[in-house]
Design a protein around this motif. Structure first.
Motif, PDB file in Angstrom:
ATOM      1  N   GLU A  74     -47.111  77.245 -22.452  1.00 33.17           N
ATOM      2  CA  GLU A  74     -46.857  77.327 -24.005  1.00 33.17           C
ATOM      3  C   GLU A  74     -46.728  75.789 -24.362  1.00 33.17           C
ATOM      4  O   GLU A  74     -46.771  75.761 -25.538  1.00 33.17           O
ATOM      5  CB  GLU A  74     -45.743  78.233 -24.215  1.00 33.17           C
ATOM      6  CG  GLU A  74     -45.601  79.656 -24.087  1.00 33.17           C
ATOM      7  CD  GLU A  74     -46.429  79.885 -25.281  1.00 33.17           C
ATOM      8  OE1 GLU A  74     -45.858  80.057 -26.500  1.00 33.17           O
ATOM      9  OE2 GLU A  74     -47.565  80.954 -25.118  1.00 33.17           O
ATOM     10  N   TYR A 131     -51.210  75.274 -28.242  1.00 29.21           N
ATOM     11  CA  TYR A 131     -50.451  76.662 -28.973  1.00 29.21           C
ATOM     12  C   TYR A 131     -49.591  76.568 -30.048  1.00 29.21           C
ATOM     13  O   TYR A 131     -48.820  77.419 -30.421  1.00 29.21           O
ATOM     14  CB  TYR A 131     -49.863  77.282 -27.764  1.00 29.21           C
ATOM     15  CG  TYR A 131     -50.951  77.923 -26.493  1.00 29.21           C
ATOM     16  CD1 TYR A 131     -51.967  78.514 -27.133  1.00 29.21           C
ATOM     17  CD2 TYR A 131     -50.762  77.428 -25.355  1.00 29.21           C
ATOM     18  CE1 TYR A 131     -52.957  79.115 -25.970  1.00 29.21           C
ATOM     19  CE2 TYR A 131     -51.958  77.940 -24.502  1.00 29.21           C
ATOM     20  CZ  TYR A 131     -52.857  78.719 -24.665  1.00 29.21           C
ATOM     21  OH  TYR A 131     -53.738  79.069 -23.915  1.00 29.21           O
ATOM     22  N   SER A 132     -49.598  75.209 -30.529  1.00 28.55           N
ATOM     23  CA  SER A 132     -48.700  75.301 -31.580  1.00 28.55           C
ATOM     24  C   SER A 132     -47.272  75.620 -31.547  1.00 28.55           C
ATOM     25  O   SER A 132     -46.633  75.955 -32.428  1.00 28.55           O
ATOM     26  CB  SER A 132     -49.208  75.803 -33.010  1.00 28.55           C
ATOM     27  OG  SER A 132     -50.041  74.992 -34.008  1.00 28.55           O
ATOM     28  N   ASN A 133     -46.705  74.882 -30.908  1.00 30.81           N
ATOM     29  CA  ASN A 133     -45.348  74.953 -30.431  1.00 30.81           C
ATOM     30  C   ASN A 133     -44.620  73.668 -30.546  1.00 30.81           C
ATOM     31  O   ASN A 133     -45.222  72.566 -29.884  1.00 30.81           O
ATOM     32  CB  ASN A 133     -44.979  75.510 -28.963  1.00 30.81           C
ATOM     33  CG  ASN A 133     -45.540  76.955 -28.805  1.00 30.81           C
ATOM     34  OD1 ASN A 133     -45.327  77.746 -29.829  1.00 30.81           O
ATOM     35  ND2 ASN A 133     -46.200  77.265 -27.539  1.00 30.81           N
ATOM     36  N   ASP A 191     -42.559  78.065 -32.887  1.00 30.39           N
ATOM     37  CA  ASP A 191     -43.755  78.619 -32.416  1.00 30.39           C
ATOM     38  C   ASP A 191     -44.544  79.358 -33.459  1.00 30.39           C
ATOM     39  O   ASP A 191     -44.154  80.446 -34.065  1.00 30.39           O
ATOM     40  CB  ASP A 191     -43.257  79.899 -31.259  1.00 30.39           C
ATOM     41  CG  ASP A 191     -44.443  80.532 -30.741  1.00 30.39           C
ATOM     42  OD1 ASP A 191     -45.488  80.385 -31.088  1.00 30.39           O
ATOM     43  OD2 ASP A 191     -44.226  81.165 -29.432  1.00 30.39           O
ATOM     44  N   ALA A 236     -50.724  82.509 -33.057  1.00 35.26           N
ATOM     45  CA  ALA A 236     -51.984  82.759 -33.271  1.00 35.26           C
ATOM     46  C   ALA A 236     -52.671  83.684 -33.982  1.00 35.26           C
ATOM     47  O   ALA A 236     -51.892  84.797 -34.019  1.00 35.26           O
ATOM     48  CB  ALA A 236     -52.666  82.589 -31.679  1.00 35.26           C
ATOM     49  N   GLU A 268     -59.200  84.151 -30.819  1.00 33.70           N
ATOM     50  CA  GLU A 268     -57.915  83.766 -31.446  1.00 33.70           C
ATOM     51  C   GLU A 268     -58.130  82.174 -32.127  1.00 33.70           C
ATOM     52  O   GLU A 268     -58.649  81.613 -31.380  1.00 33.70           O
ATOM     53  CB  GLU A 268     -56.591  83.646 -30.527  1.00 33.70           C
ATOM     54  CG  GLU A 268     -56.166  84.926 -30.229  1.00 33.70           C
ATOM     55  CD  GLU A 268     -54.832  85.092 -29.485  1.00 33.70           C
ATOM     56  OE1 GLU A 268     -54.098  86.237 -29.689  1.00 33.70           O
ATOM     57  OE2 GLU A 268     -54.360  84.016 -28.869  1.00 33.70           O
ATOM     58  N   THR A 302     -55.426  79.313 -32.928  1.00 35.56           N
ATOM     59  CA  THR A 302     -54.153  78.736 -33.079  1.00 35.56           C
ATOM     60  C   THR A 302     -54.001  77.664 -34.080  1.00 35.56           C
ATOM     61  O   THR A 302     -54.833  77.175 -34.569  1.00 35.56           O
ATOM     62  CB  THR A 302     -54.053  78.087 -31.462  1.00 35.56           C
ATOM     63  OG1 THR A 302     -54.799  76.925 -31.271  1.00 35.56           O
ATOM     64  CG2 THR A 302     -54.150  78.989 -30.433  1.00 35.56           C
ATOM     65  N   SER A 329     -51.140  71.870 -38.907  1.00 37.66           N
ATOM     66  CA  SER A 329     -51.853  72.729 -38.201  1.00 37.66           C
ATOM     67  C   SER A 329     -53.387  72.454 -38.547  1.00 37.66           C
ATOM     68  O   SER A 329     -53.876  72.895 -39.351  1.00 37.66           O
ATOM     69  CB  SER A 329     -51.243  74.229 -38.253  1.00 37.66           C
ATOM     70  OG  SER A 329     -50.343  74.283 -38.087  1.00 37.66           O
ATOM     71  N   GLN A 367     -55.381  76.066 -38.208  1.00 33.76           N
ATOM     72  CA  GLN A 367     -55.003  77.078 -39.403  1.00 33.76           C
ATOM     73  C   GLN A 367     -55.074  76.436 -40.937  1.00 33.76           C
ATOM     74  O   GLN A 367     -54.930  77.252 -41.820  1.00 33.76           O
ATOM     75  CB  GLN A 367     -53.846  77.841 -38.933  1.00 33.76           C
ATOM     76  CG  GLN A 367     -53.686  78.403 -37.588  1.00 33.76           C
ATOM     77  CD  GLN A 367     -52.565  79.389 -37.217  1.00 33.76           C
ATOM     78  OE1 GLN A 367     -51.607  79.147 -38.103  1.00 33.76           O
ATOM     79  NE2 GLN A 367     -52.530  80.102 -35.999  1.00 33.76           N
TER      80      GLN A 367
END
Length: 577
Positions: A348, A373-375, A395, A398, A408, A410, A429, A432
């Motif tokens: 993660e 995973y964009s955490n 968190d 995705a 997916e 992310t 992001s 996204q």
């Protein structure tokens, strides 16, 4: 150890007592003195003791006077001083990459006018070309910041005269302000913030720009050949920070063969190589960004991966080998220059990139954005210990999609930045397509207070269809500013000193730009600005601000990191008063 000397003859005779001054870790002064003649009169001892106290008071007063200056170095006395009293930015230096590798002028530093009262507002007013190909300029940093004390020779002489101290030894990581001043007999040699350093990810060349002679028209002052890094068995230089002794430190991500290796390389004030920084047998597996906190004797560093892999673009196969992909936070003893703790963030936490301590030098808290995973992770030092703990605090889920290269999408958290009052944290992001603002007053529980979409791969008119989205009810629409569609996604950020304007560029790294956003490569990248509500939170797109990199002299280019001439929210590291 600082020794009292150079006193007037009478006082020297009366203080023939071998009086010494030491400074404890708690910044309390402790005195010890051994009288050679214990038969002195009480009047004599009384006068000597009074003189000792006067000297102590003088040193403390002098130290406080310097520390309380508005500008105690080439920066600001405190983060809040910069936040409250810093001027509005008028220029931005923008690292600009030429994606056409056959174009001989290469990458360049753009000077952008961001003064709304200027006739050239939102325009690139100067370009300083490297005139080399294959560099890939990326991040930048200053030769000096608020951790360096910049005082004139006259000021130094007055302080030394008042304090009657000379320095027997000097260590920039341990010294007090007074010993720093005294060590530099010619204090005018203490660096000014007049050189901007731009390392190249691909060629390993390091460009030093003179921005002090003419801040509107920087010139290349020196080029450090990439062979120097290879001779020290490091490559792919990334983040630059100044040190309190005038040296400059740059993180590196590979060895001479582009295998994964986390280290740092040092240069002196004239940019002659000093060598690598890390001591001891323990070395980080990978490297990327870093930030240090002198008060707590700690530095934290993040990881991307092996340069031989990420230079090829993104490939899922590169994630398989944990020794070649970043997933760890590395903590170093700042004074000892040794790696003492590594925290594996797991899958993660893959590719922990931009890492920040809070600006307040008395708070040992920080954050790192894990891109893949964009955490967002929060890290802090355990009370009563030198060990650190981490927790995932944000968190970004995705989105399941059809019509894209992967099942997916992310977020791909590209950049994070913290306001100078340590109230808000922002991150981008890149895939996204949104920028988020979080209130981090509660360090462990960031609260989402703002979100703006600026492109991305899941737009409503794209070929990508979102089949499952845990956050949005519909795909975001494309964004236009001054009639121009924003290609790509939001990547690098720079926040105004007062926290009211957030500037954003669109390029991550040109091999990845070509892979994920080919239309941006064709039409050029951009820079936009968000207006920020610093009281209640929230952001809005400034419809009047747009810097277009499509019609550049030698074809479309893509912008990455940004800096203000006087320093910004990612330039300065403060020492605790």
């Amino acid at each position: 150890m600082l020794c009292v000397d150079n006193l007037e003859v009478k006082r020297r005779r009366m203080c023939e007592n071998n009086i010494y001054l030491t400074q404890t870790n708690k910044r309390q002064f402790q005195f010890r003195f051994t009288f050679f003649n214990f038969n002195r009169s009480s009047t004599y001892r009384h006068f000597a003791f009074r003189f000792l106290l006067q000297r102590c008071a003088c040193v403390i007063k002098s130290s406080k006077q310097i520390m309380n200056r508005k500008c105690c170095g080439p920066g600001y006395a405190t983060p809040l001083d910069a936040y409250k009293n810093g001027p509005r930015e008028k220029l931005l230096y923008v690292v600009t990459v030429q994606p056409n590798l056959s174009e001989s002028h290469g990458d360049y530093l753009s000077t952008v006018d961001v003064d709304p009262d200027s006739a050239t507002y939102c325009q690139i007013i100067h370009r300083t070309f490297t005139n080399r190909t294959g560099d890939e300029l990326h991040h930048s940093g200053w030769n000096a910041c608020s951790s360096c004390f910049n005082i004139t020779g006259d000021e130094r002489n007055k302080i030394v005269e008042r304090s009657c101290f000379t320095s027997n030894s000097f260590d920039h990581n341990h010294s007090s302000l007074i010993s720093t001043i005294i060590h530099h007999k010619d204090a005018t040699k203490i660096p000014k913030r007049d050189k901007l350093i731009l390392p190249s990810l691909n060629s390993n060349n390091i460009y030093v720009f003179d921005v002090g002679t003419n801040e509107r028209k920087p010139e290349i002052w020196k080029v450090i050949d990439g062979k120097i890094l290879l001779d020290n068995n490091v490559s792919s230089p990334h983040s630059t920070h100044c040190l309190a002794n005038g040296n400059v430190m740059i993180s590196t991500m590979g060895d001479r063969n582009d295998n994964a290796k986390g280290d740092f390389i040092l240069f002196d004030s004239q940019f002659e190589c000093v060598g690598t920084w890390t001591k001891g047998a323990e070395k980080a597996k990978c490297g990327y960004d870093f930030w240090y906190q002198p008060k707590f004797n700690v530095m934290v560093a993040s990881e991307w991966g092996a340069p031989k892999n990420f230079k090829q673009g993104f490939h899922p196969d590169h994630l398989a080998n944990p020794d070649e992909i970043g997933r760890r936070l590395n903590f170093y003893k700042w004074n000892e220059q040794t790696l003492f703790q590594t925290i594996d963030l797991g899958d993660e936490g893959m590719t922990p990139l931009e890492v920040r301590f809070l600006h307040d030098p008395t708070e040992c808290h920080g954050y790192v954005g894990c891109a893949l995973y964009s955490n967002l992770y929060h890290f802090w030092r355990k009370e009563g210990s030198d060990r650190f703990e981490v927790e995932k605090v944000v968190d970004v889920p995705a989105k399941k999609v059809d019509g894209w290269a992967l099942p997916e999408v992310t977020g791909l958290m590209g950049d994070i930045i913290i306001s100078l009052d340590d109230k808000y944290l922002y991150f981008t992001s890149w895939l996204q397509g949104d920028v988020r603002q979080y209130d981090i007053t509660d360090r462990s529980k960031p609260k989402l207070t703002g979100q703006v979409f600026l492109g991305g791969v899941v737009l409503s008119d794209s070929n990508v269809v979102v089949t499952e989205d845990k956050e949005l009810k519909k795909q975001p629409d494309p964004v236009f500013v001054k009639g121009k569609r924003l290609q790509g996604g939001p990547q690098m950020m720079q926040l105004s000193l007062d926290g009211k304007r957030l500037y954003i560029t669109s390029s991550l790294y040109s091999p990845w730009d070509k892979q994920f956003y080919p239309d941006m490569i064709k039409s050029g990248g951009h820079m936009v600005c968000l207006d920020v509500d610093t009281e209640n939170g929230g952001m809005t797109l400034n419809a009047d601000f747009f810097v277009d990199f499509s019609n550049e002299p030698y074809g479309p280019t893509v912008p990455h990191e940004m800096r203000y001439p006087g320093g910004d929210c990612t330039s300065d590291i403060w020492l605790d008063e």
